[in-house]
Write a protein that holds these residues in place. Sequence first.
Motif, short mmCIF file in Angstrom:
data_model
loop_
_atom_site.label_atom_id
_atom_site.label_comp_id
_atom_site.label_asym_id
_atom_site.label_seq_id
_atom_site.Cartn_x
_atom_site.Cartn_y
_atom_site.Cartn_z
N THR A 55 0.85 -1.18 0.00
CA THR A 55 0.00 0.00 0.00
C THR A 55 0.89 1.24 0.00
OG1 THR A 55 -0.11 0.15 2.41
CG2 THR A 55 -1.78 -1.21 1.32
N ASN A 115 -4.99 -4.24 -2.87
CA ASN A 115 -4.40 -3.38 -1.84
C ASN A 115 -4.65 -1.90 -2.12
OD1 ASN A 115 -3.32 -4.92 0.20
ND2 ASN A 115 -1.18 -4.64 -0.36
N THR A 139 -11.00 -4.30 -0.91
CA THR A 139 -9.82 -3.45 -1.05
C THR A 139 -9.18 -3.22 0.32
OG1 THR A 139 -10.91 -1.31 -0.67
CG2 THR A 139 -11.07 -2.26 -2.90
N CYS A 140 -8.12 -2.44 0.32
CA CYS A 140 -7.44 -2.15 1.58
C CYS A 140 -8.35 -1.42 2.56
CB CYS A 140 -6.17 -1.34 1.32
SG CYS A 140 -6.47 0.29 0.59
N CYS A 146 -3.42 -5.07 5.45
CA CYS A 146 -3.39 -5.33 4.01
C CYS A 146 -2.32 -6.37 3.68
CB CYS A 146 -3.12 -4.03 3.25
SG CYS A 146 -4.42 -2.79 3.46
N ILE A 152 -7.07 -10.06 3.87
CA ILE A 152 -7.97 -9.66 2.78
C ILE A 152 -8.43 -10.86 1.96
CG2 ILE A 152 -6.15 -9.18 1.06
CD1 ILE A 152 -7.83 -6.64 0.34
#
Length: 218
Positions: A55, A115, A139-140, A146, A152
């Motif tokens: 990220t 991410n 998503t993050c 993450c 996730i």
Amino acid sequence: MNRLDLTPYDALLLDFDNTLLATEEFHVMGFTKALKQLLDYDLTREDEIGYMGRTTTSMSAMIIGRLGRHDVTPEQVTELKRQLVLEVFEPKVYPGVVEFLSKQKGKRVIAVVSNSPRDFVEHAMSLSGLTPYVDALLTCDDVVRCKPDPEIFLKASSRVGVPVPRCLVFEDSEIGLQASLSGGFASVLVLNPDNIVPRTIPTSVHLTTWFHLLEGLC
């Protein structure tokens, strides 16, 4: 590359950036400009390699810590980078992706697991025409940790109602593979043009391209 048999799997969990779309140049451009504007820092090639799969917030924290700066937060860098990317982003779907997704739609659950921030992924999916093929998006913004943490992917498995052994993950980066493998997922490394190939690839990971996948789908 051996033929990939999809019959054991009921769900496909697909990374987004540089797996489905060529987005690296936009992310690097936005990150480079944000770092220069906020920190007067020039992104290095080593930074770029370390950025793949991470990220923006986590990579910014590493750089800020290395510089010993306390006047700028990782979140500020991330927000400016996000704005810069959205201003110039143009979708570049890898050849073979749409054909693959269209053949799998209705046969298996398709989830995008990224991410990147949700607003960017939704924007990019809409512009690229991929939205109709996707059944779920994580998503993050949906997790505490993450990638490379497996949270996730585990959450995606739960969200689509398919147990881990029946899910197949498609990734392009070392960080992504760390996340999927540590979560116990069967994993595929998609070899797209210009992608940075992980230095170490576990033997359990299947290597393929989108065109190779299309040659003999199950």
